[in-house]
Scaffold this motif. Structure first.
Motif, PDB file in Angstrom:
ATOM      1  N   PRO A  90       0.882  -0.633   0.184  1.00  0.00           N
ATOM      2  CA  PRO A  90       0.168   0.185  -0.121  1.00  0.00           C
ATOM      3  C   PRO A  90       0.686   0.885   0.260  1.00  0.00           C
ATOM      4  O   PRO A  90       1.675   0.958   0.901  1.00  0.00           O
ATOM      5  CB  PRO A  90      -1.029  -0.287   1.369  1.00  0.00           C
ATOM      6  N   TRP A  91       0.232   2.325  -0.923  1.00  0.00           N
ATOM      7  CA  TRP A  91       1.201   3.412  -1.201  1.00  0.00           C
ATOM      8  C   TRP A  91       0.032   4.332  -0.669  1.00  0.00           C
ATOM      9  O   TRP A  91      -0.917   4.753  -0.710  1.00  0.00           O
ATOM     10  CB  TRP A  91       1.616   3.639  -2.075  1.00  0.00           C
ATOM     11  N   PHE A  92       0.664   5.968  -0.310  1.00  0.00           N
ATOM     12  CA  PHE A  92      -0.396   6.595  -0.140  1.00  0.00           C
ATOM     13  C   PHE A  92       0.790   8.323  -0.272  1.00  0.00           C
ATOM     14  O   PHE A  92       2.180   8.472  -0.087  1.00  0.00           O
ATOM     15  CB  PHE A  92      -1.247   6.939   0.256  1.00  0.00           C
ATOM     16  N   ILE A  93       0.950   8.671  -1.545  1.00  0.00           N
ATOM     17  CA  ILE A  93       1.797  10.114  -1.780  1.00  0.00           C
ATOM     18  C   ILE A  93       0.548  11.213  -1.577  1.00  0.00           C
ATOM     19  O   ILE A  93      -0.680  11.180  -1.905  1.00  0.00           O
ATOM     20  CB  ILE A  93       2.660  10.558  -2.940  1.00  0.00           C
ATOM     21  N   ALA A  94       0.930  12.522  -1.179  1.00  0.00           N
ATOM     22  CA  ALA A  94       0.004  13.769  -0.622  1.00  0.00           C
ATOM     23  C   ALA A  94       1.152  15.062  -0.376  1.00  0.00           C
ATOM     24  O   ALA A  94       1.621  15.238  -0.754  1.00  0.00           O
ATOM     25  CB  ALA A  94      -0.891  13.276   0.075  1.00  0.00           C
ATOM     26  N   PHE A  95      -0.621  16.060  -1.009  1.00  0.00           N
ATOM     27  CA  PHE A  95       0.540  17.137  -0.835  1.00  0.00           C
ATOM     28  C   PHE A  95      -0.305  17.861   0.579  1.00  0.00           C
ATOM     29  O   PHE A  95      -1.646  18.082   0.126  1.00  0.00           O
ATOM     30  CB  PHE A  95       1.071  18.120  -1.105  1.00  0.00           C
ATOM     31  N   ALA A  96      -0.810  18.953   0.928  1.00  0.00           N
ATOM     32  CA  ALA A  96      -1.277  19.720   1.722  1.00  0.00           C
ATOM     33  C   ALA A  96      -1.067  21.316   2.056  1.00  0.00           C
ATOM     34  O   ALA A  96      -0.243  21.497   2.098  1.00  0.00           O
ATOM     35  CB  ALA A  96      -1.954  18.922   2.784  1.00  0.00           C
ATOM     36  N   PRO A  97      -1.510  22.104   2.554  1.00  0.00           N
ATOM     37  CA  PRO A  97      -2.597  22.304   1.776  1.00  0.00           C
ATOM     38  C   PRO A  97      -2.605  22.758   0.361  1.00  0.00           C
ATOM     39  O   PRO A  97      -1.630  23.243   0.247  1.00  0.00           O
ATOM     40  CB  PRO A  97      -3.523  23.211   2.074  1.00  0.00           C
ATOM     41  N   ALA A  98      -3.379  21.948  -0.377  1.00  0.00           N
ATOM     42  CA  ALA A  98      -3.275  21.429  -1.973  1.00  0.00           C
ATOM     43  C   ALA A  98      -3.712  22.705  -2.068  1.00  0.00           C
ATOM     44  O   ALA A  98      -3.595  23.521  -2.881  1.00  0.00           O
ATOM     45  CB  ALA A  98      -4.895  20.856  -2.260  1.00  0.00           C
ATOM     46  N   SER A  99      -4.148  24.439  -1.403  1.00  0.00           N
ATOM     47  CA  SER A  99      -4.146  25.471  -2.266  1.00  0.00           C
ATOM     48  C   SER A  99      -3.205  26.219  -1.833  1.00  0.00           C
ATOM     49  O   SER A  99      -2.761  27.397  -2.433  1.00  0.00           O
ATOM     50  CB  SER A  99      -5.792  25.962  -0.997  1.00  0.00           C
ATOM     51  N   ASP A 100      -2.365  25.861  -1.027  1.00  0.00           N
ATOM     52  CA  ASP A 100      -1.083  26.651  -0.287  1.00  0.00           C
ATOM     53  C   ASP A 100      -0.174  25.777   0.167  1.00  0.00           C
ATOM     54  O   ASP A 100       0.453  25.893   1.497  1.00  0.00           O
ATOM     55  CB  ASP A 100      -1.355  27.826   0.553  1.00  0.00           C
ATOM     56  N   PRO A 101       0.346  24.392  -0.688  1.00  0.00           N
ATOM     57  CA  PRO A 101       1.255  23.934  -0.472  1.00  0.00           C
ATOM     58  C   PRO A 101       2.116  23.629   0.327  1.00  0.00           C
ATOM     59  O   PRO A 101       3.399  24.439   0.585  1.00  0.00           O
ATOM     60  CB  PRO A 101       1.660  22.754  -1.584  1.00  0.00           C
ATOM     61  N   GLN A 102       2.158  23.094   1.665  1.00  0.00           N
ATOM     62  CA  GLN A 102       3.443  23.370   2.938  1.00  0.00           C
ATOM     63  C   GLN A 102       4.365  22.238   3.507  1.00  0.00           C
ATOM     64  O   GLN A 102       5.613  22.164   3.402  1.00  0.00           O
ATOM     65  CB  GLN A 102       3.016  24.298   4.230  1.00  0.00           C
TER      66      GLN A 102
END
Lengths: 435, 479
Positions: B434-446
Motif C-alpha cells: 500500500p502507498w499514499f503520496i500527498a501534499f497539503a494544503p492543496a491551495s497553499d502546499p507546505q
C-alpha cells in the motif's frame, strides 16, 4: 677566541634546546602547574648543562687543541634524543640519561688511555678478529637475540641487549685505516688498465676480495642488509680516499650489488625486506612485515611540513597497541618527522651533516696517513649509519635495524658513538696542535 | 688525499639530500595520498580526541552529542534512542563506520577545515572542535509517524516542497544508534536479515509504486500537450495490454472515463492506454525530470541511497528497453521499483507549481562559538512540469481525496491532494504494497509526503497508508 671557548659557547644552544624541549613536553601533557614546569624543565636543563660542562672542562685539560664544534654538535644531538625519548617514556629517558653518563665516562677513559691512538695500528689484526667475533656472537645460542629476523644483539640479563655492530664498526674502521695506510701505495702503483677499467694488482686485490667476502658473510650471519651496507660503504670510502681510484669503488659496488642481489632473491628474510621496500603499502603485508614501514610513512605524512609539535603525535591505539613500532629506537626518525615535521627533520639531518663535515675537516688537517684515514673512516661510517637508518625509515633503501646515533634509545649505541667522538677528538687535537 | 676526501664529502651531501627529498615526498608531495590510505588508523584515533559537533533540531533538541569518557576520548551518545536512528545515523569512530547525517556531514561535525585554517589554529594552539549540525527534522511529527507505522515495515518521508526542508524521515523497523558503539552491536544489527533494521527504507527500499505512479503518467500526459483533463479513454476492465488482459480494481468497468475520473478512481486500463500512446521516450523523459534513474539529491550518504526505475534482476534497465511493458509501467507495475523519497519528490514537484526543490536534512552548520558558518539555501533540482500542468494535477489529486480512493486522508479544515497506490506483490496470497503520496494544503502546499508499508495482507493504499499520512500531516499542519 680559543677553540675551547668556542666549544663552551656552542654548548649554549644545546642547553637551551633541552630546557625548551622538556618545557614543550610538559605543556603538551598539561599535567604540571606553571611553577613545576619551569622548575622541572630547568632542572633537567641544568643537569644536562652540568654534564656537558664537566666534559668540556675535561677537554680543556686533556685535548686543548681539538675541534671545538664536534662536542657541542653531539650535545645537541644527545639532548634532542633525550627529549624525544622522554616524550615517549619517562623511564626510558632516565635510563638513557644514565647511559649518557656512562658514555661520558667511557669517552674520558678513551681519551686518557688512548692518548697515543697510533698504538692501535700495532693491534690491527687483533682488533679485526675481535670485531668479526663480536659480529658473530649474536648467532650463538642462549646469549644471542634475534630481532625481526636479524641477529643483531647479545642478551646481558638485567643490563641490556648489547649490540655488537655498534662497536664492530669502530674496530673495522681502525683495521682498514691501518691496513690501507700500508698498502695504498702498492695498490696504486701496481694497478693495470684492462678494457678501460683500472684494476688493482691481483696480489693486493685478494685482501680486498676478502673484505668483500666478509661483508657478504656478515649479511648471511647477521642477516642484516643495513649493517653490511654500512660496513662495506665505509670500506669503499676508505679505499677511495686511500687510492684516489674511482674504478676500485666501482668494482666494489658491482661486487656488493651482485652479492646483495643474490641474497635479496634467495634468502627469505632479506627477500621479505626487499618486497616490503618495493611496495610498502601493500595491504596484504600490512598485518605483519609491512606494518613498520607503512606506519613510518603514515607518521611522516601525519607530521607534514611543520609537524604536530613535541608530544603531539599519536603513539598508541586506544587499546594500547603501538601505532608506531620501535619508535624509541629504529623508527625514532619517523616520530621526529611526525612531531617536528619536514622542517625539524631537515634541521636534524643538517646537524648530522655538520658533524660529518667536522670529521672530514679533521681528516684534511691530519698530518699522517693513518690519522687521515681513521678520521675519514669514522666520519664516513657515522654518516652511513645515519643514511642506512633514515633511508630505511623513509624507504629510500630497505628498512633494517640500526640506531640513529646519539638520538635513538640504547646503551651500546651511546657508548660506541662516544668512543667514536673520542677518537675523532684525539685525531683532531694532534692535527691542530701547534708544531 | 684531500681531493678524494672532498669528493667523498660531496657524495655524502648527495646521500643526505636524498634523505631530505624522500622525507619531503612523504610529508608534502604524497602526504594527501598517505593520509587518505584506509590502512592508517591515525585519523580515526585522532577523531576520538576531538569533541565532535552535536546534531540538533531547529528547536534545540539534541539528537546526537559527544560525551567525554574516562580516558579522555569522546564517545557518541544519542539521547532520542531509535527515533532518529536513520536520518541522524551512527558514528562508530573507532572503526570509521559512519552512516546518515553523521556520515554526510562528517567534515563539519569533525571540524575538518581547510589546511590553512588548521595550520593557523595549530600555531595559535587551538584545540580542534567540531561544528554543530542543525537539522530541519520535526521531532513531534517524527514521533507521530513512528507511532503510526506501529512497528510495521515501511517508510514515511515528508518535506516542505517550497524549500526542500525534510520534516519527517522514518524507516521502520528502526534501530538504536547507541547500540552501535557497544561490543558487537553493529554486526548484530547487520545480521538481522529478517527485519533489516539498518536498511533505510526511505532511500534504499525498492518497492513497486503501484497507482501512485499514475501521477507521473498523468503529468507526462498533460504536460506533453497530448491530453487534457477531459480527454477520455476506454475504461473497460480486461482490456488487452501488451498481449495480456489488464483488470481494473475489483473488475469494475468505466464508461469512457475522463483523465480526471481515471485518476480519481485509479482506472488501470485508461492509464495503460495513456502510457502506450505517450510512448517510452516521453515517459522516460518525464521520469528523468522527476529524478528517476538518478540518486536522490538529499544530503545523505550516496551509499545509503538507490536510484528508482525499471529493474531486471536488481539492475536498472532504461525505459526504452524492449523488455519494458510501458502500459503496465504507466500504472506502476511491470518491474518498476521506486524509493519512497522518489515518490515524495513527485508529490513535491506538483505541490510547488512544477518546480522540484532538492530535499535536504541540514538546516545550517554552527561553529563551537555559536556562529552560523553555513546555511543550506533552497535549491531547485528541476522543473519537470509547467505551472499549469501542476495546477491541473493538483485539482485532480484533490478529487482523489474528496471523493476517490483517498478519502481516508480527509482532514477537517485542510484540503489534501493525494494519490493512493496498492501494488500487487503476491496476488494468490492477497499480499500488496500500500502507498499514499500527498501534499497539503492543496491551495497553499507546505508539506509533501510519501508513505508506504511493506507486504500487507488484504490492505489498500487508501486504508493502510493514507491514515498514516493523515496523522503526520495533521501533526505538521495543525499546531
Amino acid at each position: 677566541m680559543s677553540a675551547r671557548n668556542r666549544e663552551l659557547l656552542g654548548l649554549i644552544p644545546a642547553s637551551l634546546l633541552v630546557t625548551a624541549g622538556f618545557a614543550a613536553v610538559f605543556i603538551e601533557r598539561g599535567s604540571l602547574s606553571q611553577n613545576e614546569l619551569s622548575d622541572l624543565s630547568l632542572t633537567y636543563g641544568l643537569i644536562f648543562l652540568g654534564l656537558c660542562l664537566g666534559a668540556h672542562i675535561f677537554l680543556r685539560i686533556a685535548l686543548p687543541y681539538a675541534d671545538p664544534y664536534l662536542f657541542p654538535l653531539v650535545a645537541v644531538l644527545a639532548c634532542f634524543g633525550l627529549v624525544m625519548i622522554y616524550r615517549i617514556d619517562d623511564t626510558l629517558a632516565r635510563q638513557q640519561a644514565q647511559w649518557f653518563v656512562v658514555g661520558l665516562l667511557l669517552f674520558a677513559a678513551t681519551i686518557v688511555f688512548l692518548r697515543d691512538y697510533r698504538k692501535l695500528e700495532q693491534y690491527r689484526y687483533v682488533i679485526a678478529a675481535a670485531s668479526l667475533a663480536l659480529l658473530c656472537l649474536p648467532r650463538l645460542p642462549v646469549i644471542g637475540a634475534q630481532v625481526n629476523g636479524a641477529y643483531l644483539g647479545i642478551r646481558i640479563p638485567g643490563v641490556m641487549v648489547f649490540q655488537p655492530t655498534e662497536f664492530a664498526k669502530l674496530g673495522i674502521v681502525i683495521f682498514l685505516a691501518s691496513y690501507l695506510r700500508d698498502t695504498r701505495q702498492v695498490l696504486v702503483v701496481g694497478a693495470r688498465r684492462v678494457l678501460g677499467v683500472t684494476l688493482p694488482p691481483l696480489k693486493h686485490f685478494a685482501p680486498l676480495l676478502l673484505v668483500w667476502g666478509m661483508a657478504m658473510l656478515l649479511l648471511i650471519v647477521i642477516r642484516d642488509l643495513g649493517s653490511s651496507l654500512m660496513f662495506f660503504g665505509a670500506f669503499l670510502a676508505l679505499l677511495y680516499v686511500a687510492t684516489n681510484r674511482f674504478s676500485f669503488v666501482f668494482i666494489g659496488l658491482l661486487l656488493f650489488g651482485i652479492g646483495a642481489w643474490y641474497l635479496g632473491t634467495h634468502v627469505s628474510h632479506v627477500t621479505d625486506r626487499v618486497d616490503v621496500w618495493l611496495d610498502p603499502l601493500n595491504p596484504a603485508r600490512y598485518g605483519n612485515e609491512g606494518y613498520q614501514i607503512a606506519n613510518s610513512l603514515f607518521a611522516q605524512a601525519d607530521g607534514g611540513l611543520l609537524g604536530r609539535g613535541f608530544g603531539g603525535a599519536l603513539l598508541e591505539t586506544p587499546n594500547g597497541f603501538p601505532l608506531l613500532p620501535a619508535r624509541e629506537t629504529d623508527l625514532i626518525y619517523a616520530l621526529i618527522v611526525n612531531e617536528l615535521g619536514l622542517v625539524g627533520a631537515a634541521a636534524l639531518l643538517i646537524v648530522y651533516l655538520m658533524f660529518v663535515e667536522r670529521g672530514f675537516k679533521t681528516a684534511l688537517l691530519a698530518r699522517d696517513s693513518f690519522s687521515t684515514l681513521l678520521a675519514v673512516g669514522l666520519a664516513a661510517v657515522f654518516a652511513l649509519q645515519v643514511f642506512v637508518i633514515v633511508g630505511g625509515v623513509t624507504n629510500v633503501i630497505p628498512l633494517t635495524g640500526v640506531t640513529l646515533p646519539f638520538v635513538s634509545y640504547g646503551g651500546s649505541s651511546i657508548l660506541a658513538n662516544f668512543v667514536l667522538l673520542a677518537l675523532l677528538l684525539l685525531v683532531s687535537d694532534k692535527a691542530r696542535r701547534p708544531a | 688525499m684531500s681531493v678524494p676526501i672532498i669528493r667523498l664529502f660531496l657524495a655524502i651531501v648527495v646521500l643526505f639530500a636524498l634523505l631530505v627529498a624522500w622525507t619531503s615526498r612523504w610529508t608534502i608531495f604524497q602526504a594527501d595520498d598517505l593520509r587518505a590510505n584506509t590502512l592508517d588508523k591515525r585519523p580515526l584515533f585522532a577523531a576520538l580526541r576531538v569533541k565532535r559537533g552535536a546534531i540538533t533540531t531547529e528547536g534545540g533538541e539534541v539528537l546526537a552529542r559527544s560525551v567525554r569518557t574516562r580516558n579522555g576520548d569522546y564517545e557518541r551518545d544519542y539521547p532520542t534512542d531509535s527515533l532518529f536512528g536513520h536520518p541522524v545515523g551512527y558514528a562508530k569512530l573507532l572503526t570509521g563506520e559512519l552512516s546518515g547525517l553523521e556520515r554526510s556531514r562528517n567534515d563539519e561535525l569533525s571540524g575538518t577545515t581547510s589546511e590553512l585554517n588548521s595550520v593557523l589554529d595549530q600555531l595559535q594552539g587551538k584545540r580542534r572542535a567540531g561544528n554543530t549540525v542543525v537539522t530541519t527534522l520535526d521531532p513531534q511529527a517524527q514521533q507521530v509517524a513512528t507511532d503510526a507505522l506501529d512497528g510495521q515495515k515501511g517508510a514515511v518521508f515528508a518535506f516542505d516542497p517550497r524549500d526542500g526542508a525534510v520534516k519527517v524521515m522514518v524507516s521502520s523497523p528502526g534501530y538504536d544508534p547507541n547500540m552501535v558503539n557497544g561490543e558487537g552491536g553493529l554486526s548484530e544489527l547487520n545480521k538481522d536479515a529478517a527485519n533489516a533494521p539498518l536498511l533505510d527504507r526511505v532511500t534504499q527500499g525498492a518497492y513497486p509504486p503501484g497507482s501512485t505512479f499514475k501521477v507521473v503518467t498523468a503529468a507526462a500526459a498533460l504536460d506533453s500537450g497530448k491530453f487534457t483533463p477531459d480527454s477520455t479513454f476506454d475504461g473497460r476492465s480486461g482490456r488487452v495490454v501488451s498481449g495480456v488482459p489488464l483488470r481494473n480494481d475489483g473488475g469494475q468497468d468505466f464508461d469512457n472515463p475522463s483523465l480526471t475520473t481515471s485518476l480519481t478512481y485509479s482506472v488501470n486500463t485508461a492509464f495503460a492506454q495513456m502510457g502506450e500512446q505517450l510512448g517510452k521516450r516521453t515517459m522516460a523523459d518525464y521520469m528523468d525530470r522527476f529524478g528517476f534513474y538518478r540518486l536522490p539529491p538529499l544530503d545523505y550518504p550516496d551509499e545509503q541511497m538507490i536510484k528508482s526505475g525499471e529493474r531486471r534482476n536488481g539492475r536498472l534497465v532504461p525505459v526504452t528497453s524492449p523488455s519494458v511493458d510501458v502500459g503496465r509501467m504507466a500504472i506502476g507495475q511491470d518491474r518498476l521499483l521506486v524509493t519512497p523519497i522518489q515518490m515524495a519528490m513527485v508529490a513535491g514537484a506538483v505541490a510547488n507549481g512544477g518546480k522540484l526543490m532538492e530535499p535536504h536534512l541540514t538546516d545550517k552548520v554552527v561553529d563551537p562559538d555559536g556562529r552560523t558558518v553555513k546555511t543550506i539555501e533552497p535549491k531547485q533540482f528541476s522543473q519537470p512540469i509547467s505551472e499549469q500542468t501542476a495546477s491541473e494535477l493538483t485539482q485532480m489529486m484533490g478529487r482523489v481525496v474528496e471523493e476517490g480512493t483517498g478519502s481516508e486522508v480527509q482532514l477537517p479544515g485542510i484540503d489534501v491532494a493525494g494519490k493512493t497506490g496498492t501494488a500487487e506483490i503476491d496476488v494468490a496470497n492477497d499480499i500488496a504494497q500500500p502507498w499514499f503520496i500527498a501534499f497539503a494544503p492543496a491551495s497553499d502546499p507546505q508539506i509533501a509526503i510519501a508513505v508506504t508499508v511493506e507486504r500487507t495482507v488484504g490492505g489498500f493504499g487508501g486504508t493502510v497508508a493514507a491514515p498514516i499520512a493523515r496523522d503526520v500531516l495533521a501533526s505538521l499542519l495543525q499546531r
